[in-house]
Design a protein around this motif. Sequence first.
Motif, PDB file in Angstrom:
ATOM      1  N   SER A 381       3.085   9.911   1.737  1.00  0.00           N
ATOM      2  CA  SER A 381       4.174   9.575   0.818  1.00  0.00           C
ATOM      3  C   SER A 381       5.501  10.068   1.377  1.00  0.00           C
ATOM      4  O   SER A 381       5.632  11.237   1.774  1.00  0.00           O
ATOM      5  CB  SER A 381       3.909  10.222  -0.548  1.00  0.00           C
ATOM      6  OG  SER A 381       4.956   9.946  -1.434  1.00  0.00           O
ATOM      7  N   ASP A 488      -1.922  11.012  -3.648  1.00  0.00           N
ATOM      8  CA  ASP A 488      -1.144  11.011  -4.875  1.00  0.00           C
ATOM      9  C   ASP A 488      -1.552   9.809  -5.722  1.00  0.00           C
ATOM     10  O   ASP A 488      -2.467   9.054  -5.370  1.00  0.00           O
ATOM     11  CB  ASP A 488       0.366  11.025  -4.587  1.00  0.00           C
ATOM     12  CG  ASP A 488       0.864   9.767  -3.876  1.00  0.00           C
ATOM     13  OD1 ASP A 488       0.126   8.750  -3.833  1.00  0.00           O
ATOM     14  OD2 ASP A 488       2.002   9.785  -3.372  1.00  0.00           O
ATOM     15  N   ARG A 494      -0.541  13.156   0.107  1.00  0.00           N
ATOM     16  CA  ARG A 494       0.475  14.100  -0.363  1.00  0.00           C
ATOM     17  C   ARG A 494       1.077  14.846   0.819  1.00  0.00           C
ATOM     18  O   ARG A 494       0.378  15.183   1.773  1.00  0.00           O
ATOM     19  CB  ARG A 494      -0.135  15.102  -1.342  1.00  0.00           C
ATOM     20  CG  ARG A 494      -0.773  14.480  -2.565  1.00  0.00           C
ATOM     21  CD  ARG A 494      -1.028  15.565  -3.580  1.00  0.00           C
ATOM     22  NE  ARG A 494      -2.201  15.271  -4.401  1.00  0.00           N
ATOM     23  CZ  ARG A 494      -2.615  16.048  -5.394  1.00  0.00           C
ATOM     24  NH1 ARG A 494      -1.975  17.175  -5.664  1.00  0.00           N
ATOM     25  NH2 ARG A 494      -3.666  15.713  -6.108  1.00  0.00           N
TER      26      ARG A 494
END
Length: 588
Positions: A381, A488, A494
């Motif tokens: 991310s 996530d 993450r």
Amino acid sequence: MSGDCREVVTLQLGHYSNFVGTHWWNLQDASLSYDPESPSAEIQSDVLFREGQTLGGHVTYTPRLISMDLKGSLRTLPQEGSLYDPGAGTSAVTWEGSINMHKQSPPEKNSFLEDLEKLDKGEILTKADFCSSSKLQHSGAVSVDTFNGHLARVQNYKLEGSVRVWSDFLRIHLHPRTISVIHQYNHDGEAHRLETFGQGESLLQGALLEELEDKLHFFVEECDYLQGFQVLCDLADGFVGLGSKVTELLQDSYGGRGILTWGMTPVGHRDSTPFRDLCRLLNCSLGMVHMAAHSSLFCPLTLRGGLGRRPTSPPQFPLLNYDPSLWYHSSSVLALALDSLTVSYRLRNNSVPMWQVADLLAVSGRKVVAAYGAIPFPMTSGGSLPDALSACADALPWKPLSACPEAGEGQCYGQLTTLKGFEGQKLISCLSPGIKPPTPLHSLHSGEDVLAAYISSFYPSAPLALQLVSSPSKLTPPFPQIFSQSLDAQGFLRSEAPPPGALGPVISSVPVMTSLQSGPALDPWLSELHRATSAFDIRRVAPSFLSQGPEMAEYQEALEELRLLARCYRDDSSGVMRSSSEEEEDDD
């Protein structure tokens, strides 16, 4: 819901194919939107869905789908679906004689189906039905958008112990003409089983043939621009014989249309015996030959380590925690892959029609292809595509989805690679001026160039087609939560590891990368299938397999066609001449 499109009719033949298909249709349903103010979606739903109207005048949106299964396979699902009341408008018949009532209790619904029924009726769900403290204040019919939103707030279903058939987790309405039940054979039990190729092949005649042709005409005649058919067919049981006849019918009746066939095989069967395992091997071999001959393209889809009687372990996906032995789990993984594998001919813009996909991959008669997938694709991310691919510099991120390992020699006759679901992430590196790119991928200026350069580093001279699709596969209940806690809610890695013991979020979408390949890797894979099938005398070991066909001569001809099919993929690019004895050893 949209303008002109190239429609597709889907056929699902067999119980495991319906498992995969149910997850796949649930994924499609989760992406539907009826909001006229919303921007046009990247994927055109009208390719797969049809708009209709109930007898009461309500607009419906149902899959353009024909599904076949055996007696006893539907449980709580009515064969005609629930959009129409088959008893509406019928008058009672007066009978003055005595009546004996025999009432059978309906199968019990799981928690998901119970909540689905409440929402479908527009009933108010109580506070206890939701994880959140708010109550729904809806009455009447629930639209797709509000339905998805409400259902997502219902409890996180744990259906692993309650799913027995595919309708136990079906969340969409089906058209009354969708389901065909084959009453000659039972889904459960030891008697009247559909186990062999010949049994399935002999089914497509009489009433069943007439019913199939009627359903095909219904769905096809309302299409403005039919591009073709996608067929999901069980590869290991008698449905493979039926699928061979169905694809032959499609080829004869709708010449010029694309026919993409996916042969589905679960990792295991709860009723395995040595004889049934042998039958499944024979079914796979015969089905591969016949369905490939009658299709534009044929691709097995399975998480088994091989199609023979002694497969290796299923592939391990680093970001999945799934149980390969559970059909509910394994079919969800294959459905995510299929969502990416089929997206190229479902796009609103820059789509690649079915026949172009086949032309790209089925070169020189090589109609069998292998699939590979990274599920989910490991993308951090806030990172970029060059970052993600650079982390996979030593090995491609995907695993086999057809029980066919990659050759690892950089040879490929054709390849279609799709990256789906990078929404909100960067496709190129955004380096400040004067900063040296950490890898060559970071210096490229488009996502297509980045992915092409990465794939070409493993396949330097292979023809390559790419599709980059921003829209992710949206996961809504009852899709199983089988994902790593390092992801996530959008399925991206993450940036920081979660604290020990912390519960991960409910995953609402995931990025997926898939690849369809035609290359030399299929030569040893098909050759091994041929050797395993030819290693015994079927008349002595399994004479009952041929009791309903094919004839012995036809069986031997099919095995020869399988041997020749494997040779189509042989790589002779090195220029080294093989002796006749070496070729004979390869063929033995």
